[in-house]
Write an enzyme that holds these catalytic residues in place. Sequence first.
Site, PDB file in Angstrom:
ATOM      1  N   ALA A 124     -23.682 -12.936  11.212  1.00  0.00           N
ATOM      2  CA  ALA A 124     -22.395 -12.436  11.562  1.00  0.00           C
ATOM      3  C   ALA A 124     -21.758 -12.336  10.050  1.00  0.00           C
ATOM      4  O   ALA A 124     -21.256 -13.302   9.305  1.00  0.00           O
ATOM      5  CB  ALA A 124     -21.581 -13.524  12.299  1.00  0.00           C
ATOM      6  N   GLU A 127     -16.360  -7.907   9.434  1.00  0.00           N
ATOM      7  CA  GLU A 127     -15.106  -8.450  10.127  1.00  0.00           C
ATOM      8  C   GLU A 127     -14.300  -7.218  10.403  1.00  0.00           C
ATOM      9  O   GLU A 127     -14.732  -5.947   9.654  1.00  0.00           O
ATOM     10  CB  GLU A 127     -14.520  -9.282   9.171  1.00  0.00           C
ATOM     11  CG  GLU A 127     -15.277 -10.773   8.773  1.00  0.00           C
ATOM     12  CD  GLU A 127     -14.523 -11.564   7.876  1.00  0.00           C
ATOM     13  OE1 GLU A 127     -13.362 -11.329   7.513  1.00  0.00           O
ATOM     14  OE2 GLU A 127     -15.104 -12.752   7.646  1.00  0.00           O
ATOM     15  N   GLY A 131     -16.455  -4.009   6.499  1.00  0.00           N
ATOM     16  CA  GLY A 131     -17.813  -3.649   6.686  1.00  0.00           C
ATOM     17  C   GLY A 131     -18.756  -3.344   5.266  1.00  0.00           C
ATOM     18  O   GLY A 131     -19.475  -4.413   5.068  1.00  0.00           O
ATOM     19  N   ILE A 157     -21.248  -7.630  16.090  1.00  0.00           N
ATOM     20  CA  ILE A 157     -22.539  -8.569  15.939  1.00  0.00           C
ATOM     21  C   ILE A 157     -23.647  -8.505  16.973  1.00  0.00           C
ATOM     22  O   ILE A 157     -23.394  -8.601  18.190  1.00  0.00           O
ATOM     23  CB  ILE A 157     -21.937 -10.145  16.113  1.00  0.00           C
ATOM     24  CG1 ILE A 157     -20.854 -10.401  15.173  1.00  0.00           C
ATOM     25  CG2 ILE A 157     -23.040 -11.000  15.710  1.00  0.00           C
ATOM     26  CD1 ILE A 157     -21.396  -9.947  13.539  1.00  0.00           C
ATOM     27  N   ARG A 243     -32.997  -4.033   6.156  1.00  0.00           N
ATOM     28  CA  ARG A 243     -33.009  -2.755   5.828  1.00  0.00           C
ATOM     29  C   ARG A 243     -34.368  -1.905   6.205  1.00  0.00           C
ATOM     30  O   ARG A 243     -34.341  -0.904   6.651  1.00  0.00           O
ATOM     31  CB  ARG A 243     -32.523  -2.197   4.696  1.00  0.00           C
ATOM     32  CG  ARG A 243     -30.910  -2.363   4.603  1.00  0.00           C
ATOM     33  CD  ARG A 243     -30.202  -2.257   3.285  1.00  0.00           C
ATOM     34  NE  ARG A 243     -28.718  -2.559   3.471  1.00  0.00           N
ATOM     35  CZ  ARG A 243     -28.168  -3.059   2.346  1.00  0.00           C
ATOM     36  NH1 ARG A 243     -28.443  -3.130   1.455  1.00  0.00           N
ATOM     37  NH2 ARG A 243     -26.736  -3.322   2.875  1.00  0.00           N
ATOM     38  N   GLU A 363     -26.120  -2.166   8.934  1.00  0.00           N
ATOM     39  CA  GLU A 363     -26.825  -2.526   7.890  1.00  0.00           C
ATOM     40  C   GLU A 363     -26.932  -1.929   6.515  1.00  0.00           C
ATOM     41  O   GLU A 363     -27.718  -1.863   5.864  1.00  0.00           O
ATOM     42  CB  GLU A 363     -28.408  -3.048   8.379  1.00  0.00           C
ATOM     43  CG  GLU A 363     -28.517  -3.958   9.244  1.00  0.00           C
ATOM     44  CD  GLU A 363     -29.870  -4.885   9.655  1.00  0.00           C
ATOM     45  OE1 GLU A 363     -30.311  -4.819   8.600  1.00  0.00           O
ATOM     46  OE2 GLU A 363     -30.031  -5.412  10.769  1.00  0.00           O
ATOM     47  N   THR A 365     -24.072   1.657   5.503  1.00  0.00           N
ATOM     48  CA  THR A 365     -24.065   3.032   5.577  1.00  0.00           C
ATOM     49  C   THR A 365     -24.765   3.717   4.764  1.00  0.00           C
ATOM     50  O   THR A 365     -25.326   3.124   3.508  1.00  0.00           O
ATOM     51  CB  THR A 365     -22.633   3.513   5.736  1.00  0.00           C
ATOM     52  OG1 THR A 365     -22.321   3.065   4.108  1.00  0.00           O
ATOM     53  CG2 THR A 365     -21.937   2.668   6.559  1.00  0.00           C
ATOM     54  N   GLU A 367     -23.929   6.045   2.744  1.00  0.00           N
ATOM     55  CA  GLU A 367     -23.283   5.947   1.576  1.00  0.00           C
ATOM     56  C   GLU A 367     -23.385   4.816   0.607  1.00  0.00           C
ATOM     57  O   GLU A 367     -23.573   4.766  -0.571  1.00  0.00           O
ATOM     58  CB  GLU A 367     -21.666   6.168   1.705  1.00  0.00           C
ATOM     59  CG  GLU A 367     -21.370   7.421   2.237  1.00  0.00           C
ATOM     60  CD  GLU A 367     -21.630   7.816   3.704  1.00  0.00           C
ATOM     61  OE1 GLU A 367     -22.027   6.738   4.492  1.00  0.00           O
ATOM     62  OE2 GLU A 367     -21.670   8.771   4.382  1.00  0.00           O
TER      63      GLU A 367
HETATM   64  N1  CAA Z   1     -30.154  -9.465  -3.494  1.00  0.00           N
HETATM   65  C1  CAA Z   1     -29.696 -10.761  -4.114  1.00  0.00           C
HETATM   66  N2  CAA Z   1     -28.512 -10.712  -4.610  1.00  0.00           N
HETATM   67  C2  CAA Z   1     -27.647  -9.601  -4.827  1.00  0.00           C
HETATM   68  C3  CAA Z   1     -28.367  -8.404  -4.326  1.00  0.00           C
HETATM   69  C4  CAA Z   1     -29.367  -8.346  -3.487  1.00  0.00           C
HETATM   70  N3  CAA Z   1     -29.883  -7.312  -3.060  1.00  0.00           N
HETATM   71  N4  CAA Z   1     -27.259  -7.463  -4.308  1.00  0.00           N
HETATM   72  C5  CAA Z   1     -26.277  -7.988  -5.416  1.00  0.00           C
HETATM   73  N5  CAA Z   1     -26.632  -9.231  -5.385  1.00  0.00           N
HETATM   74  C6  CAA Z   1     -25.700 -10.202  -5.986  1.00  0.00           C
HETATM   75  C7  CAA Z   1     -25.463  -9.576  -7.511  1.00  0.00           C
HETATM   76  O1  CAA Z   1     -26.460  -9.929  -8.492  1.00  0.00           O
HETATM   77  C8  CAA Z   1     -24.429 -10.388  -7.925  1.00  0.00           C
HETATM   78  O2  CAA Z   1     -24.478 -11.617  -8.580  1.00  0.00           O
HETATM   79  P1  CAA Z   1     -23.811 -11.952  -9.852  1.00  0.00           P
HETATM   80  O3  CAA Z   1     -22.634 -12.340  -9.639  1.00  0.00           O
HETATM   81  O4  CAA Z   1     -24.460 -13.499 -10.092  1.00  0.00           O
HETATM   82  O5  CAA Z   1     -24.279 -11.151 -10.817  1.00  0.00           O
HETATM   83  C9  CAA Z   1     -23.444 -10.448  -6.571  1.00  0.00           C
HETATM   84  O6  CAA Z   1     -24.479 -10.567  -5.586  1.00  0.00           O
HETATM   85  C10 CAA Z   1     -22.396  -9.614  -6.469  1.00  0.00           C
HETATM   86  O7  CAA Z   1     -23.007  -8.159  -6.663  1.00  0.00           O
HETATM   87  P2  CAA Z   1     -22.376  -6.812  -6.722  1.00  0.00           P
HETATM   88  O8  CAA Z   1     -21.415  -6.902  -7.643  1.00  0.00           O
HETATM   89  O9  CAA Z   1     -23.332  -5.715  -6.494  1.00  0.00           O
HETATM   90  O10 CAA Z   1     -21.445  -6.922  -5.138  1.00  0.00           O
HETATM   91  P3  CAA Z   1     -20.401  -5.693  -4.523  1.00  0.00           P
HETATM   92  O11 CAA Z   1     -19.191  -6.275  -4.090  1.00  0.00           O
HETATM   93  O12 CAA Z   1     -20.197  -4.453  -5.606  1.00  0.00           O
HETATM   94  O13 CAA Z   1     -21.167  -5.161  -3.270  1.00  0.00           O
HETATM   95  C11 CAA Z   1     -22.778  -3.823  -1.968  1.00  0.00           C
HETATM   96  C12 CAA Z   1     -22.486  -4.714  -3.105  1.00  0.00           C
HETATM   97  C13 CAA Z   1     -24.270  -3.491  -2.139  1.00  0.00           C
HETATM   98  C14 CAA Z   1     -21.836  -2.720  -1.625  1.00  0.00           C
HETATM   99  C15 CAA Z   1     -22.725  -4.887  -0.814  1.00  0.00           C
HETATM  100  O14 CAA Z   1     -21.380  -5.102  -0.362  1.00  0.00           O
HETATM  101  C16 CAA Z   1     -23.110  -4.310   0.409  1.00  0.00           C
HETATM  102  O15 CAA Z   1     -24.501  -4.278   0.645  1.00  0.00           O
HETATM  103  N6  CAA Z   1     -22.442  -3.522   1.353  1.00  0.00           N
HETATM  104  C17 CAA Z   1     -22.800  -3.391   2.858  1.00  0.00           C
HETATM  105  C18 CAA Z   1     -22.872  -4.561   3.687  1.00  0.00           C
HETATM  106  C19 CAA Z   1     -23.579  -4.117   5.062  1.00  0.00           C
HETATM  107  O16 CAA Z   1     -24.814  -3.672   4.959  1.00  0.00           O
HETATM  108  N7  CAA Z   1     -23.102  -4.636   6.182  1.00  0.00           N
HETATM  109  C20 CAA Z   1     -24.030  -4.601   7.511  1.00  0.00           C
HETATM  110  C21 CAA Z   1     -23.811  -5.968   8.189  1.00  0.00           C
HETATM  111  S1  CAA Z   1     -25.011  -6.468   9.209  1.00  0.00           S
HETATM  112  C22 CAA Z   1     -24.965  -5.297  10.638  1.00  0.00           C
HETATM  113  O17 CAA Z   1     -24.905  -4.366  10.419  1.00  0.00           O
HETATM  114  C23 CAA Z   1     -24.873  -5.472  11.946  1.00  0.00           C
HETATM  115  C24 CAA Z   1     -25.812  -6.421  12.697  1.00  0.00           C
HETATM  116  O18 CAA Z   1     -25.644  -7.056  13.445  1.00  0.00           O
HETATM  117  C25 CAA Z   1     -27.257  -6.647  11.916  1.00  0.00           C
END
Ligand code: CAA
Length: 382
Positions: A124, A127, A131, A157, A243, A363, A365, A367
């Site tokens: 989860a 929100e 997303g 979820i 992913r 998980e 988009t 984009e």
């Molecule tokens: N592994 C480990 N750490 C990571 C990481 C990874 N893959 N990606 C980023 N981090 C860490 C970074 O190193 C950074 O750490 P420090 O501050 O120590 O340097 C911290 O996390 C912040 O990283 P970013 O500055 O890159 O973060 P951001 O705010 O710019 O966001 C993003 C990155 C890739 C856009 C992220 O927000 C993202 O993946 N968004 C999509 C979310 C998503 O996939 N949601 C789906 C939810 S689940 C679902 O779909 C439904 C279900 O039921 C399954």
Amino acid sequence: MNFTLSSEQLQIQQMARDFAQKELAPQAARLDELSEFPSQNIRKLAELGFMGMMIPPEWGGAGFDALSYVLALEEIAVGCASTAGTLSVHNSLFNHLLFTYGNDSQKESYLRPFAEGKKLGAYALTEPSTGSDAAAIQCRAIKKGSSYFITGRKIFITSGPQADAMVLYALTDASKKTKGITAFIVDKNFKGFSIGKIEKKLGLCASSTSEIVLEDCEVPEENILGREGEGFKIAMASLDRGRIGIATQALGIARAAFEAARKYANEREAFGKKIYEFGSIQNYLADMAVKIKASRLMIHEAAWKMSEKMPFAQEASMAKLHASEAAMWVATKAVQVFGGYGYMKDYPVERYFREAKVTEIYEGTSEIQRLVICRNLMREIQ
Ligand code: CAA
């Protein structure tokens, strides 16, 4: 480089294929039509060890390597994409998190029964107002004594209504941004936990999706997963694994759509010949096969790197991006091959078309995958 599968991997693949074709495929259209969660199938999958695929036997799992996991998941997705989605979230986003970050007591309560398939897990993060920008979550956890009290709402979820527990992300210190997010193991029996709106969806109707409502939900401090403030990294690292699962689900949908289109093109006649003899249909079938093969190779590379404990985030995002867009393309062309029949519910391709779409969305988009991929590409030269 060796593309040969081991005898164990071939055995797992065959077991999944047999089960998917005998048990899942014949029911997939009916379960989708009725939006019915396949509880009975999940119980049978547990007997095959598919609810704890990559968890070692000492914690109740089957101990598969990552390649065996994607081989099995592809077959399950060919038979029923809804079941594959449920399985992917449970294995990649719940079990694996508990295995990696859980302590022994957490593993005893929240990994063993889940890996054995007696219980179902969820994840989860999303929100209502956030997303893609996962760091902007608003759900708050306030510490009082030895418990945290969580208030907020989570949406979309997977398995929300059926899940016995979930890994849920909340802010423990809003001033610290991503470093103020903490992962909690939230049990459905905790006071203040409830299931909200149950979604009606375009596709994957036999998997369930709901809102989770937390009203001062009391979570004991021993249910923090990892350390306080480590939640964002845990969320991101787990999505890297998740992913690969969604890419594999997309691959299975694409394969099912391709196989249906190829069979139909070999049976249907127009202008006195089989339709596969027309150049335009040949082009569709050939391009479908190429896209499917490329998806599979990308997924296998990502899974292999994961098994070898090598960095795999870039390969996971690339595989997810390619496989989901390939699935949408293949399913669209499969409907085209069927013509008017493809638009009707009598044939399965309209379901594959609906199912493919979400793989480009959940998980992360397409984009977001491109953003992750490009950030990694730029890091290589900076
Ligand atoms: N592994 C480990 N750490 C990571 C990481 C990874 N893959 N990606 C980023 N981090 C860490 C970074 O190193 C950074 O750490 P420090 O501050 O120590 O340097 C911290 O996390 C912040 O990283 P970013 O500055 O890159 O973060 P951001 O705010 O710019 O966001 C993003 C990155 C890739 C856009 C992220 O927000 C993202 O993946 N968004 C999509 C979310 C998503 O996939 N949601 C789906 C939810 S689940 C679902 O779909 C439904 C279900 O039921 C399954």
